[in-house]
Design a protein around this motif. Structure first.
Motif, PDB file in Angstrom:
ATOM      1  N   ILE A   1      -1.676  -1.100  21.093  1.00 41.59           N
ATOM      2  CA  ILE A   1      -2.295  -0.866  19.829  1.00 41.59           C
ATOM      3  C   ILE A   1      -0.521  -1.257  19.019  1.00 41.59           C
ATOM      4  N   ILE A   2      -1.592  -2.256  17.449  1.00 41.87           N
ATOM      5  CA  ILE A   2      -0.329  -2.713  17.502  1.00 41.87           C
ATOM      6  C   ILE A   2      -1.241  -2.474  15.793  1.00 41.87           C
ATOM      7  N   LEU A   3      -0.549  -1.997  14.781  1.00 42.79           N
ATOM      8  CA  LEU A   3      -1.347  -1.999  13.529  1.00 42.79           C
ATOM      9  C   LEU A   3      -0.335  -2.046  12.747  1.00 42.79           C
ATOM     10  N   THR A   4      -0.993  -3.316  11.374  1.00 44.05           N
ATOM     11  CA  THR A   4       0.248  -4.414  10.919  1.00 44.05           C
ATOM     12  C   THR A   4      -1.021  -3.439   9.246  1.00 44.05           C
ATOM     13  N   ILE A   5       0.255  -3.884   8.003  1.00 39.68           N
ATOM     14  CA  ILE A   5      -0.126  -3.793   7.067  1.00 39.68           C
ATOM     15  C   ILE A   5      -0.047  -5.352   6.086  1.00 39.68           C
ATOM     16  N   CYS A   6      -1.197  -6.274   5.917  1.00 43.48           N
ATOM     17  CA  CYS A   6      -1.149  -7.888   5.655  1.00 43.48           C
ATOM     18  C   CYS A   6      -1.990  -7.659   4.705  1.00 43.48           C
ATOM     19  N   HIS A   7      -1.579  -8.691   3.594  1.00 41.83           N
ATOM     20  CA  HIS A   7      -2.133  -9.416   2.822  1.00 41.83           C
ATOM     21  C   HIS A   7      -2.765 -10.660   2.586  1.00 41.83           C
ATOM     22  N   ASP A   8      -2.223 -11.204   3.605  1.00 44.28           N
ATOM     23  CA  ASP A   8      -3.269 -12.322   3.496  1.00 44.28           C
ATOM     24  C   ASP A   8      -4.591 -12.088   4.070  1.00 44.28           C
ATOM     25  N   LEU A   9      -5.900 -12.317   3.447  1.00 39.16           N
ATOM     26  CA  LEU A   9      -7.407 -12.271   3.651  1.00 39.16           C
ATOM     27  C   LEU A   9      -7.328 -13.281   5.498  1.00 39.16           C
ATOM     28  N   ASN A  10      -7.471 -13.646   5.032  1.00 36.38           N
ATOM     29  CA  ASN A  10      -7.003 -15.758   5.698  1.00 36.38           C
ATOM     30  C   ASN A  10      -6.418 -14.931   7.468  1.00 36.38           C
ATOM     31  N   VAL A  11      -5.349 -14.835   6.760  1.00 36.57           N
ATOM     32  CA  VAL A  11      -4.350 -14.959   8.125  1.00 36.57           C
ATOM     33  C   VAL A  11      -4.618 -13.171   9.268  1.00 36.57           C
ATOM     34  N   THR A  12      -5.312 -12.401   8.049  1.00 41.18           N
ATOM     35  CA  THR A  12      -6.353 -10.721   8.882  1.00 41.18           C
ATOM     36  C   THR A  12      -7.485 -11.162   9.605  1.00 41.18           C
ATOM     37  N   ALA A  13      -8.319 -12.270   8.680  1.00 38.54           N
ATOM     38  CA  ALA A  13      -9.755 -12.835   9.698  1.00 38.54           C
ATOM     39  C   ALA A  13      -9.474 -13.720  10.848  1.00 38.54           C
ATOM     40  N   LYS A  14      -8.455 -14.034  10.780  1.00 31.22           N
ATOM     41  CA  LYS A  14      -8.217 -15.461  12.218  1.00 31.22           C
ATOM     42  C   LYS A  14      -7.395 -14.417  13.229  1.00 31.22           C
ATOM     43  N   TYR A  15      -6.554 -13.344  12.630  1.00 35.57           N
ATOM     44  CA  TYR A  15      -6.366 -12.832  13.993  1.00 35.57           C
ATOM     45  C   TYR A  15      -5.511 -11.284  14.386  1.00 35.57           C
ATOM     46  N   SER A  16      -6.863 -10.743  13.305  1.00 35.85           N
ATOM     47  CA  SER A  16      -7.103  -9.242  14.010  1.00 35.85           C
ATOM     48  C   SER A  16      -8.329  -8.512  14.535  1.00 35.85           C
ATOM     49  N   HIS A  17      -7.742  -7.320  15.555  1.00 39.17           N
ATOM     50  CA  HIS A  17      -9.239  -7.623  16.401  1.00 39.17           C
ATOM     51  C   HIS A  17     -10.406  -6.921  15.769  1.00 39.17           C
ATOM     52  N   LYS A  18     -10.135  -6.173  14.643  1.00 39.13           N
ATOM     53  CA  LYS A  18      -9.985  -5.088  13.936  1.00 39.13           C
ATOM     54  C   LYS A  18      -9.925  -4.484  12.488  1.00 39.13           C
ATOM     55  N   VAL A  19     -10.407  -4.685  11.742  1.00 42.16           N
ATOM     56  CA  VAL A  19      -9.225  -4.325  10.505  1.00 42.16           C
ATOM     57  C   VAL A  19      -9.902  -3.084   9.586  1.00 42.16           C
ATOM     58  N   ILE A  20      -8.771  -2.600   9.030  1.00 44.40           N
ATOM     59  CA  ILE A  20      -9.252  -1.078   8.106  1.00 44.40           C
ATOM     60  C   ILE A  20      -8.568  -1.512   6.419  1.00 44.40           C
ATOM     61  N   MET A  21     -10.161  -1.231   6.013  1.00 52.16           N
ATOM     62  CA  MET A  21      -9.815  -1.979   4.281  1.00 52.16           C
ATOM     63  C   MET A  21      -9.788  -0.645   4.308  1.00 52.16           C
ATOM     64  N   LEU A  22      -9.003  -0.658   3.041  1.00 48.26           N
ATOM     65  CA  LEU A  22      -8.778   0.645   2.188  1.00 48.26           C
ATOM     66  C   LEU A  22      -8.979   1.088   0.107  1.00 48.26           C
ATOM     67  N   GLU A  23      -9.491   1.605   0.186  1.00 51.24           N
ATOM     68  CA  GLU A  23      -9.851   1.083  -1.373  1.00 51.24           C
ATOM     69  C   GLU A  23      -9.253   3.006  -1.997  1.00 51.24           C
ATOM     70  N   ARG A  24      -9.319   2.644  -3.178  1.00 46.65           N
ATOM     71  CA  ARG A  24      -8.843   3.596  -4.348  1.00 46.65           C
ATOM     72  C   ARG A  24      -9.332   4.715  -4.337  1.00 46.65           C
ATOM     73  N   PRO A  25      -9.468   6.307  -4.445  1.00 44.70           N
ATOM     74  CA  PRO A  25      -8.262   6.675  -4.153  1.00 44.70           C
ATOM     75  C   PRO A  25      -7.916   6.585  -2.455  1.00 44.70           C
ATOM     76  N   GLY A  26      -6.984   5.773  -1.860  1.00 46.40           N
ATOM     77  CA  GLY A  26      -6.423   6.324  -0.417  1.00 46.40           C
ATOM     78  C   GLY A  26      -7.607   6.484  -0.082  1.00 46.40           C
ATOM     79  N   LYS A  27      -8.675   5.941   0.403  1.00 45.63           N
ATOM     80  CA  LYS A  27      -9.893   6.159   1.256  1.00 45.63           C
ATOM     81  C   LYS A  27     -10.188   4.913   2.106  1.00 45.63           C
TER      82      LYS A  27
END
Lengths: 366, 268
Positions: free
Chosen positions: B191-217
């Motif tokens: 399992i590789i968990l990475t923090i990423c800012h580029d949405l397109n890179v995230t969309a292209k390479y990740s298997h799953k995406v975890i989207m956080l919103e304020r305040p930390g949810k």
């Protein structure tokens, strides 16, 4: 000569070898050159003194004959070599390597190149208590005989450890970060320094004795005192050597070290305690000798890189050699006068340090 | 099979300032999981909670069913690797020595041949084989990043956490690193968990995406197609955008529009 220099360069720069081979070669280089230098300067310490200069064979034969006699019924020369110069050399090595290894460990744990073994307040605490004894005959309320040759040393150790203990308590009450350690050490050091200044002002005709102790000297070292420094310094150094790998790890920062399996708070506390106890023993008999603990670690990093498995043994050798040379100069440069060894370590060390800083100093700023 | 479960985790650096609220996440399959979200939302804190750099106030983190709170730091370091966003470089060592530190739990006082082979392998993968003798502090920010990732790889753990591994990397290397991480996750089954800012890179390479919103949810968790939508991005980031299909891989392609500058969305 050119060929030898090329080979030396190749060992230090490690061209054309795998990483492990290079480490091994540097380790062997360090062990042989370090031991040889320590032995050569050690023999010089036995040969050279203000009363007489002996040739090495004479000095060594007097030493062995004195050992053969088990220290009794010795000739004047044997007394000079065995009872005076030998313990003095042992103490100089012990203090030199102790302060250097303590300095290396402190700098790694606190990750700051300006840190020296006195950063945790040990020197100020030791100085304050030593002055209390020298100037005001403080005997710990009669607990220790005022005639004991260990009185100043014990007072210095207690004072040093007290200051260190207060620093640790303050730092832990803050948040035990490296900045908390440094700032607590500085503050506690200032408090003891202020007390020290007040005591010096009121020390009257004892002021020169007080200053002599504060400047550091190996003049009054006997066998008992030399062993009293050497044994704890060796024990602490061996324990710190075992943490060489962890000292590398902590350089990545506390978060990263913690994630890689290191109990950072415990590790910091252990290393700081070991280094501070060692520093307290180093200053106990010889006073506060500056420069070595700050600069020898840097010299070693410039010569051998940042890996503490090399920096620690290099500090051991270079610290011991530099301190013995400084003591030699301190007692020989003006016949009949012992100069403060701390001033001499600085004078010898600064040109070497400046040269290396110019040649290899880029390691500190990329 | 490696599993990572985060159960009811709350975390705050000091009382009254809670960074993470009731985080629940159950990862049961290997793969590349990207954590996205605006600045200060708690992404790095979540990464630190999972790697036991900080302990949650409440809730638990379970790796292979074991609560990491009950494991020693050493035990955790054998299953979780962590690559920080920034590396300190005081008294820095050579690049080989720096990566070798990743083998901390595998080696004794000295380094073995096997450790060195692992280090060289990671350097080859990260294309930094020629930097071996350079000092870490002589390198550029991007090269630092490559060395840090190599150090994470040689740790050989079942869970690898990377805090912004593509920060400071040029476009080519951003793509290369994400492709590499996806490949490593699939090949090694970790399992590789990475923090990423580029949405397109995230969309292209990740298997799953975890989207956080304020305040930390956690706002959304799922495949890139499920999470990276115009509606979600606008709500979480406060920016207008258009999300289409990249046409080649069938993954979302985000075309950013104007930011919505309001106090409610910026939260500051």
């Amino acid at each position: 000569m050119g060929d030898f220099r090329d080979k030396l360069r190749a060992v230090i720069d490690g061209k054309g070898e795998t990483h492990i081979e290079r480490k091994r070669h540097r380790m062997v280089f360090l062990a042989t050159v370090g031991t040889a230098l320590l032995l050569i300067v050690f023999v010089m310490m036995l040969c050279i003194g203000p009363t007489a200069i002996l040739d090495p064979i004479d000095a060594l034969s007097n030493l062995f004959s004195a050992i053969g006699k088990d220290g009794s019924a010795m000739t004047d020369k044997e007394v000079m070599v065995f009872s005076s110069r030998f313990p003095r050399a042992v103490a100089a090595i012990a203090v030199g390597l102790g302060l250097s290894i303590a300095g290396t460990s402190y700098q790694a744990v606190i990750r700051n190149p300006l840190v020296d073994p006195y950063i945790m307040g040990v020197s100020s605490g030791a100085g304050t208590f030593a002055i209390a004894v020298i100037a005001f005959n403080f005997t710990f309320f009669g607990l220790i005989s005022s005639h004991s040759i260990y009185l100043i040393a014990i007072a210095a150790i207690i004072g040093g450890l007290l200051a260190f203990g207060l620093t640790m308590v303050l730092a832990h009450r803050a948040d035990a970060t490296t900045n908390a350690y440094v700032l607590s050490g500085v503050v506690i050091g200032l408090v003891f320094g202020a007390v020290q200044t007040l005591m010096i002002v009121f020390s009257g005709n004892k002021v020169s004795d007080v200053l002599l102790w504060l400047f550091g000297s190996f003049a009054n070292i006997t066998w008992d005192k030399a062993l009293f420094i050497l044994i704890p310094v060796i024990v602490m150094s061996v324990l710190l050597f075992r943490y060489a790998k962890e000292l590398n790890l902590i350089l990545l920062g506390e978060n990263q070290a913690r994630q890689m399996g290191l109990d950072v708070k415990k590790f910091n506390a252990i290393v700081l305690v070991l280094a501070s106890v060692m520093t307290a023993f180093c200053v106990a008999f010889c006073g506060i000798i500056g420069f070595v603990g700050l600069v020898v670690p840097h010299l070693c990093r410039m010569l051998f890189g940042g890996d503490h498995r090399l920096v620690l043994p290099a500090s051991l050798a270079l610290g011991g050699v530099l301190m013995m040379l400084a003591d030699l100069v301190a007692r020989m440069i003006i016949p009949g006068t012992e100069l403060p060894v701390g001033a001499i370590t600085t004078m010898i060390g600064v040109p070497v340090f400046a040269y290396l800083l110019i040649k290899r100093g880029k390691i500190y700023n990329g | 099979m490696t599993t990572l479960e985060i159960k009811d985790v709350d975390f705050g650096y000091d009382e009254g300032h809670i960074v993470l609220h009731n985080i629940n996440l159950n990862i049961t399959e290997p793969g590349l999981y990207c954590v996205i979200g605006p600045n200060g939302v708690g992404k790095s804190t979540l990464a630190k909670c999972v790697s036991k750099i900080v302990n949650p106030l409440t809730g638990e983190v379970l790796i292979n069913g074991r609560n990491i709170k009950e494991m020693t730091h050493r035990e955790v370091s054998e299953v979780v690797g962590y690559v920080p966003a920034f590396s300190q470089d005081v008294f820095s060592m050579s690049v080989v020595d720096t990566i070798m530190i990743g083998r901390h739990n595998h080696r004794r006082w000295g380094s073995r041949k096997k450790d060195l082979e692992m280090v060289y392998k990671a350097m080859t993968i990260m294309r930094i084989r020629d930097l071996g003798d350079r000092r870490f502090n002589e390198l550029s920010a991007g090269q630092h990043q490559k060395v840090s990732i190599a150090r994470g790889l040689v740790q050989e753990t079942e869970v690898l956490i990377l805090d912004e591994p593509t920060a400071n990397l040029d476009v080519k290397f951003q793509v290369y690193v994400m492709e590499l991480l996806r490949g490593v996750a699939e090949k090694l089954g970790i399992i590789i968990l990475t923090i990423c800012h580029d949405l397109n890179v995230t969309a292209k390479y990740s298997h799953k995406v975890i989207m956080l919103e304020r305040p930390g949810k956690i706002f959304a968790y799922g495949t890139p197609e499920e999470v990276i939508t115009a509606e979600n991005i606008e709500k979480v980031y406060g920016i207008k955008c258009r999300v289409t299909n990249d046409g080649e891989h069938g993954v979302p392609l985000v075309i950013l529009g104007a930011p919505i500058m309001s106090d409610e969305i910026d939260g500051r």
